[in-house]
Design a protein around this motif. Structure first.
Motif, PDB file in Angstrom:
ATOM      1  N   MET B   1      -9.481  16.089  10.004  1.00  0.00           N
ATOM      2  CA  MET B   1     -10.039  14.747   9.790  1.00  0.00           C
ATOM      3  C   MET B   1      -9.001  13.884   9.098  1.00  0.00           C
ATOM      4  N   ALA B   2      -8.861  12.679   9.582  1.00  0.00           N
ATOM      5  CA  ALA B   2      -7.889  11.797   8.969  1.00  0.00           C
ATOM      6  C   ALA B   2      -8.318  11.445   7.544  1.00  0.00           C
ATOM      7  N   SER B   3      -7.322  11.161   6.700  1.00  0.00           N
ATOM      8  CA  SER B   3      -7.593  10.808   5.322  1.00  0.00           C
ATOM      9  C   SER B   3      -7.285   9.328   5.152  1.00  0.00           C
ATOM     10  N   ASP B   4      -8.243   8.572   4.638  1.00  0.00           N
ATOM     11  CA  ASP B   4      -8.074   7.131   4.587  1.00  0.00           C
ATOM     12  C   ASP B   4      -7.761   6.660   3.179  1.00  0.00           C
ATOM     13  N   PRO B   5      -6.656   5.963   2.998  1.00  0.00           N
ATOM     14  CA  PRO B   5      -6.341   5.422   1.700  1.00  0.00           C
ATOM     15  C   PRO B   5      -7.237   4.229   1.410  1.00  0.00           C
ATOM     16  N   SER B   6      -7.215   3.762   0.182  1.00  0.00           N
ATOM     17  CA  SER B   6      -8.098   2.657  -0.165  1.00  0.00           C
ATOM     18  C   SER B   6      -7.476   1.330   0.220  1.00  0.00           C
ATOM     19  N   ALA B   7      -8.349   0.355   0.462  1.00  0.00           N
ATOM     20  CA  ALA B   7      -7.855  -0.974   0.816  1.00  0.00           C
ATOM     21  C   ALA B   7      -7.065  -1.585  -0.336  1.00  0.00           C
ATOM     22  N   ASN B   8      -7.452  -1.240  -1.558  1.00  0.00           N
ATOM     23  CA  ASN B   8      -6.713  -1.768  -2.713  1.00  0.00           C
ATOM     24  C   ASN B   8      -5.257  -1.337  -2.684  1.00  0.00           C
ATOM     25  N   LEU B   9      -5.055  -0.106  -2.296  1.00  0.00           N
ATOM     26  CA  LEU B   9      -3.697   0.410  -2.204  1.00  0.00           C
ATOM     27  C   LEU B   9      -2.903  -0.389  -1.180  1.00  0.00           C
ATOM     28  N   LEU B  10      -3.514  -0.642  -0.046  1.00  0.00           N
ATOM     29  CA  LEU B  10      -2.843  -1.415   1.005  1.00  0.00           C
ATOM     30  C   LEU B  10      -2.491  -2.814   0.512  1.00  0.00           C
ATOM     31  N   ALA B  11      -3.435  -3.423  -0.202  1.00  0.00           N
ATOM     32  CA  ALA B  11      -3.220  -4.796  -0.655  1.00  0.00           C
ATOM     33  C   ALA B  11      -2.000  -4.904  -1.563  1.00  0.00           C
ATOM     34  N   SER B  12      -1.653  -3.804  -2.205  1.00  0.00           N
ATOM     35  CA  SER B  12      -0.525  -3.843  -3.140  1.00  0.00           C
ATOM     36  C   SER B  12       0.821  -3.679  -2.437  1.00  0.00           C
ATOM     37  N   LEU B  13       0.806  -3.445  -1.135  1.00  0.00           N
ATOM     38  CA  LEU B  13       2.047  -3.257  -0.392  1.00  0.00           C
ATOM     39  C   LEU B  13       2.450  -4.567   0.292  1.00  0.00           C
ATOM     40  N   THR B  14       3.705  -4.947   0.162  1.00  0.00           N
ATOM     41  CA  THR B  14       4.181  -6.244   0.645  1.00  0.00           C
ATOM     42  C   THR B  14       3.875  -6.449   2.126  1.00  0.00           C
ATOM     43  N   LEU B  15       4.026  -5.398   2.907  1.00  0.00           N
ATOM     44  CA  LEU B  15       3.857  -5.526   4.351  1.00  0.00           C
ATOM     45  C   LEU B  15       2.473  -6.078   4.717  1.00  0.00           C
ATOM     46  N   PHE B  16       1.487  -5.752   3.882  1.00  0.00           N
ATOM     47  CA  PHE B  16       0.107  -6.147   4.202  1.00  0.00           C
ATOM     48  C   PHE B  16      -0.390  -7.291   3.317  1.00  0.00           C
ATOM     49  N   ALA B  17       0.512  -7.957   2.618  1.00  0.00           N
ATOM     50  CA  ALA B  17       0.115  -8.925   1.590  1.00  0.00           C
ATOM     51  C   ALA B  17      -0.635 -10.128   2.149  1.00  0.00           C
ATOM     52  N   ASP B  18      -0.492 -10.429   3.426  1.00  0.00           N
ATOM     53  CA  ASP B  18      -1.119 -11.628   3.987  1.00  0.00           C
ATOM     54  C   ASP B  18      -2.496 -11.368   4.597  1.00  0.00           C
ATOM     55  N   LEU B  19      -2.987 -10.153   4.486  1.00  0.00           N
ATOM     56  CA  LEU B  19      -4.270  -9.818   5.125  1.00  0.00           C
ATOM     57  C   LEU B  19      -5.418  -9.939   4.135  1.00  0.00           C
ATOM     58  N   LEU B  24      -7.846  -5.515   5.639  1.00  0.00           N
ATOM     59  CA  LEU B  24      -7.258  -4.372   4.928  1.00  0.00           C
ATOM     60  C   LEU B  24      -8.126  -3.134   5.108  1.00  0.00           C
ATOM     61  N   GLU B  25      -9.443  -3.350   5.069  1.00  0.00           N
ATOM     62  CA  GLU B  25     -10.352  -2.217   5.236  1.00  0.00           C
ATOM     63  C   GLU B  25     -10.183  -1.607   6.633  1.00  0.00           C
ATOM     64  N   ALA B  26     -10.005  -2.464   7.613  1.00  0.00           N
ATOM     65  CA  ALA B  26      -9.812  -1.962   8.981  1.00  0.00           C
ATOM     66  C   ALA B  26      -8.506  -1.183   9.086  1.00  0.00           C
ATOM     67  N   ILE B  27      -7.468  -1.717   8.464  1.00  0.00           N
ATOM     68  CA  ILE B  27      -6.180  -1.024   8.501  1.00  0.00           C
ATOM     69  C   ILE B  27      -6.275   0.294   7.753  1.00  0.00           C
TER      70      ILE B  27
END
Lengths: 504, 141
Positions: B1-19, B24-27
């Protein structure tokens, strides 16, 4: 052999004491490890919190048959090695009395065993293999003694060992941090189908467990809403077992027929109590649209984690929000040497994941081979055994490799993950080194050698891949896929000869 | 089963900063979190079938023909060049420390970038910086 080792030892459950290895668990992963340890004469104790063998199959899946097939009448004869390719549920043994047990237990009504049939399959294996499991003996604590040995605490006493193998499944219900989700039942707490008669049912999640429940509730629920931020992935589209399996696609079709099932790609922001039911508040993943759904029942189909107990405190590094241990290619903790994992957890060692396609280590037909490779690794590297490395003549080499590519169940069931390795050293000749994790072969220096495996393309075609290691450098060569998966033909033999000419 | 990181974690990464958060939840559910031990290879020079990675924690080395060329750290990404070119990676990426990454399967890369143009724009910006650095390096500047 396994039977003689078990007979010498007796069949009684493992008492507390000192052992070379302690195996924790009584599911298929633990049983396979124990049997392989017997086969190589390595002493061990086996303990389990459960009252009987079977692991998660004592309770799950909730409604449906297993997702893994066993075909009693297959292209290969039962008990022959290639038959394992078609029997995903039996554990492995060189002893015909213990191998290919599953087809003899199934009632013929489906190629997917029922949960009780799978439980009986595993119990029969444990009994016939005379595995000395001590049941009702939960592993409660772990510490490392000054001499490096591990001490596992149980209510029965302490088990001390040089190597601990945890095959404890990924069966601990896991929920995300969504507000209110702790108030609704997890998948494992789903009630009988009758209790959902005429109800509006909401599942948090759109993976296999959600579709399993939806399939079971189609004749009962008034409406079924399945929601998660991402669209449902289907195995037939993804070409991997990570997608929703074909057997569970009726709710998917019903959704597109507007027939009482809804698949929503929405973020679930909160689940609130509302009278006898719930209000589920959502926001669209792409359009930001808000939606509140009144549900009579909500079920969190949000997956599972590994019940790691105090292992993180011992130093076992984890990832994915602590849900999985970080492992080497041989399934050893990257941070606490001597702690190994088997069974479903072995999927935490991802391998090459070519094109993002995972191994089948999360299922019996994948991790049963990992267990075999793991125990041979322990025998060689920790217990100092010299395992047989059969010699091959140069004339036999190409037919041998073609045989592996066509018939080897390890390679077909663990594509791009396990490989058959043959070393070709001028001073030592040509030797069959057995099955190895492909990532270990590709990434670790070693003698000149060739490794063969099968690999999938993103489109789902399966082709043979050959990895050549010469003077420390590894090169990849791929062969054309055969439409009938037969690599005994002249064209393949010529291609293999051409590749192997580099060693002549 | 895939392991999903949190959207908060994604938001802190520059690559995803504009979403925004739903994106972010979808990503979050599109990427899988993966872990590597120090010394472990993530991309392998000349070996096909690689994926796209964003570093969440730890450091990785970029090695070409065994020679170390650069260091990657949190927020850096790799694997996109071979996927865009349809070729095997031209470098090894090796975990220098314990490494956690988000992984996007290679075949999903095109659809992902087309679905999230802000991420593609951020990626182009980073690639432009790399190209400029390479040009200056080749000019001896």
């Amino acid at each position: 052999m396994a039977a003689s080792a078990a007979a010498e030892r007796g069949v009684g459950p493992s008492p507390p004491g000192h052992y070379p290895v302690v195996v924790v668990g009584s599911g298929p992963g633990a049983l396979q490890v124990c049997h392989e340890l017997d086969a190589l004469g390595i002493g061990y104790a086996a303990i389990s919190a459960d009252p009987s063998p079977g692991g998660m199959f004592r309770k799950l899946p909730i409604f449906q048959r297993l997702l893994s097939v066993t075909k009693p009448y297959a292209w290969a004869e039962q008990h022959a090695r290639p038959y394992e390719w078609y029997d995903w549920n039996s554990l492995l043994s060189d002893d015909p009395a213990i191998s290919a047990l599953m087809p003899s237990i199934m009632d013929g009504s489906s190629s997917f065993p029922s949960r009780p049939e799978m439980e009986r399959n595993l119990a029969t294996f444990a009994e016939r293999a005379r595995i000395p499991l001590r049941y009702d003996t939960p592993w409660q604590s772990t510490r490392q003694a000054d001499d490096g040995r591990f001490v596992l605490g149980t209510p029965a006493g302490e088990y001390t060992c040089r190597v601990a193998v945890f095959a404890i499944g990924m069966a601990e219900p896991w929920r995300p941090a969504t507000p209110g989700i702790g108030e609704v039942p997890h998948y494992v707490e789903t009630g009988p189908v009758e209790s959902y008669a005429g109800k509006r049912v909401f599942t948090v999640g759109k993976q296999n467990s959600a579709f399993e429940i939806a399939t079971a509730l189609l004749p009962w629920a008034r409406q079924i809403v399945m929601a998660s931020p991402r669209p449902a992935k289907l195995s037939v589209v993804e070409h991997s077992l990570t997608g929703v399996r074909a057997r569970y696609l009726q709710p998917y079709e019903d959704a597109f027929l507007a027939n009482g099932v809804f698949l929503l790609d929405m973020r679930i922001e909160a689940i609130e109590r509302a009278g006898d039911g719930y209000t589920v508040r959502m926001r669209g993943t792409l359009d930001g649209r808000e939606l509140a759904y009144a549900a009579d029942a909500v079920i969190a189909t949000t997956g599972f984690s590994v019940p790691l107990g105090d292992l993180p405190q011992l130093g076992v590094a984890t990832f994915a929000q602590g849900k999985q241990p970080a492992l080497t290619p041989f399934w050893e903790s990257v941070s606490t040497p001597g702690i190994f994992f088997a069974g479903t957890i072995s999927q935490a060692a991802g391998g090459l994941k070519k094109h993002g396609i995972p191994s089948n280590s999360g299922a019996v037909h994948g991790h049963r081979y990992n267990a075999r490779v793991l125990v041979r690794h322990l025998a060689r590297t920790i217990f100092g055994q010299e395992l047989e490395r059969p010699r091959l003549s140069r004339a036999d080499l190409v037919p041998f490799l073609a045989d592996q590519l066509t018939l080897a169940p390890e390679l077909w069931n663990q594509r791009s993950y396990l490989a058959r390795v043959v070393s070709l050293e001028p001073d030592d000749g040509i030797r069959d080194e057995g099955v190895s994790p492909l990532s270990h072969f590709v990434d670790t220096p070693g003698p000149d050698a060739v490794a063969v495996t099968l690999e999938p393309t993103p489109e789902g075609h399966i082709y043979p891949a050959v990895y050549i290691r010469r003077k420390g450098a590894v090169e990849e060569r791929v062969l054309d896929a055969d439409p009938l998966n037969d690599y005994h033909g002249a064209a393949v033999q010529r291609a293999l000869e051409e590749i192997l000419a580099a060693f002549d | 089963m895939a392991s999903d990181p949190s959207a908060n974690l994604l938001a802190s990464l520059t690559l995803f900063a504009d979403l925004d958060t739903p994106q972010l939840e979808a990503i979050d559910h599109t990427f899988e979190e993966v872990a590597f031990a120090p010394g472990e290879r993530i991309l392998r020079q000349g070996i096909s079938g690689s994926n796209f990675y964003v570093i969440v924690e730890g450091e990785a080395a970029v090695r070409i023909d065994g020679t170390e060329r650069a260091t990657l750290a949190r927020g850096d990404f790799f694997g996109e060049m071979s996927l865009l070119l349809g070729e095997a990676p031209s470098a090894d990426i090796v975990a220098r420390t314990a490494l956690r990454c988000l992984m996007l399967p290679g075949p999903d890369m095109r659809g992902f970038l087309l679905r999230y143009p802000p991420v593609m724009y951020r990626m182009l910006g980073t690639m432009a910086l790399r190209l400029r650095a390479a040009n200056r390096s080749s000019d001896g500047g």
